[in-house]
Scaffold this active site. Structure first.
Site, PDB file in Angstrom:
ATOM      1  N   GLU A  21      -7.429  -1.929  -0.494  1.00 45.77           N
ATOM      2  CA  GLU A  21      -7.480  -2.727   0.736  1.00 45.77           C
ATOM      3  C   GLU A  21      -6.276  -3.650   0.864  1.00 45.77           C
ATOM      4  OE1 GLU A  21      -9.502  -1.912   2.935  1.00 45.77           O
ATOM      5  OE2 GLU A  21     -10.751  -0.614   1.684  1.00 45.77           O
ATOM      6  N   HIS A  74      -3.573  -1.834   2.728  1.00 42.21           N
ATOM      7  CA  HIS A  74      -3.729  -1.947   4.185  1.00 42.21           C
ATOM      8  C   HIS A  74      -3.314  -3.335   4.673  1.00 42.21           C
ATOM      9  CE1 HIS A  74      -5.763   1.866   4.442  1.00 42.21           C
ATOM     10  NE2 HIS A  74      -6.846   1.470   3.796  1.00 42.21           N
TER      11      HIS A  74
END
Length: 369
Positions: free
Chosen positions: A18, A21
């Protein structure tokens, strides 16, 4: 031990995924409204000065970054979101693609970094012999090769017409293909002979009771041994990338075999089995656990690149369609596709979880009775 291994394994791997991202999104000026490790109810968290809510959630089976303009944690685009600065859907197509790809790419880089570190510290395992390692030195007690007509001293030069360089290539072309019928090309007394045989299917059990099926033909090379060749830091990186590629090809082969029925769907594993394996590897020590983490990180990269809506690969597939059509896919088609993708993921999770539970001794005895 299972719980500790699971948390120590998936927690960091999900977080770095994550973060991939998030960091690329921040780089391109896209606002992240939430960064969650886990799904469901928030256990605790804080909001930073950029307005991002960093939180730990109750269900530790993944995580997400929800960017401005997303309708939900699965990053389904909100058709009613205004085209404001910092909105994900307002970013250029190539920027959105890079933000989405950054998660699985980060997992891939983690796997490469771990394997490269192992190569640098321990060296590259190589099989060495004073003679050609393709030469058969002996047969196992049960040997499909001997039963098919191969002899000690034969030199294996090809499998199904593809040239073989060393004993490792023989192993690679056999282990993943139990019950497959192949043709082995050997050199014997100066002549080349083609010998058909069927690879034996052998079930192996490790020290923890985990079973797996591999292919064997029951041959060993002449006077060979494994040694560790010293590897420099720069040399270790392409070696690690090559190892990741070979493992990925093995995963693709395994999935194809399950789809066509050559392997049982029971060989698939989910969160329960990952927890079991991670605890077992943790009990073996740090090196074994970190090696397992590299394999799971590579699996996460591979799975997330699959073109399934709700996964990163699904988003990339929509962006590819947008690039071809010169406009985004319509909101209705997008919604149906994401619903279907989420449904497929949920069905898959149910199947692998049932597989996991049945594989455990306590549940296996109940279902088997």
């Amino acid at each position: 031990m299972y719980a500790a291994g699971f948390i120590l394994l998936l927690g960091p791997l999900v977080t770095v995924h994550e973060l991939g991202h998030y960091l690329v999104g921040r780089w391109f000026g896209v606002k992240a409204e939430a960064f969650s490790v886990g799904f469901g109810k928030e256990l605790f968290g804080r909001t930073d000065k950029h307005g991002t809510r960093w939180k730990l959630s109750a269900l530790p089976l993944g995580g997400y970054v929800q960017f401005k303009g997303d309708m939900d944690p699965a990053s389904v685009p909100n058709p009613d979101a205004p085209a404001e600065p910092g909105c994900f859907q307002n970013a250029a197509l190539w920027k959105r693609a890079l933000i989405v790809a950054a998660g699985p790419v980060t997992n891939l880089l983690v796997a490469i970094a771990i394997f490269a570190a192992f190569f640098t510290i321990y060296g590259q395992p190589k099989i060495e012999s004073e003679v050609d390692t393709r030469q058969i030195g002996e047969f196992a007690e049960e040997s499909a090769a001997r039963d098919a007509g191969l002899e000690v001293g034969d030199l294996i030069v090809a499998i199904d017409g593809d040239a073989i360089a060393d004993f490792e290539e023989i192993r690679e072309n056999i282990a993943l293909y139990p019950n497959k019928s192949i043709v082995i090309g050997v050199e014997r007394d100066g002549a080349q002979i083609d010998i058909p045989l069927t690879i034996a299917s052998v079930e192996q059990t490790d020290n923890f009771g985990n079973t797996g099926t591999i292919g064997l033909i029951g041959v060993a090379p002449v006077e060979a041994e494994y040694v560790f060749k010293d590897v420099g830091i720069l040399e270790s990186i392409p070696l690690a990338a090559s190892q990741c590629w070979e493992i990925t090809k093995m995963m693709v082969t395994g999935i194809k075999q399950i789809l066509v029925g050559d392997r049982s769907i029971k060989e698939l594993g989910g969160p329960v089995k990952i927890a079991k394996f991670s605890g077992e590897q943790l009990s073996l020590g740090l090196v074994a656990f970190v090696n397992f983490a590299a394999l799971i990180s590579l699996n996460l990269a591979f799975i997330n690149f699959l073109p399934i809506p709700a996964l990163d690969g699904g988003h990339l597939a929509f962006y590819a369609a947008e690039a071809v059509r010169k406009k985004p896919v319509g909101p209705r088609a997008t919604e149906y596709a994401y619903r279907t993708g989420i449904g497929l993921v949920l069905v898959f999770m149910v199947v692998v979880t049932v597989n996991d539970l049945v594989s455990l001794p306590v549940f296996g005895s109940i279902f088997g009775s």
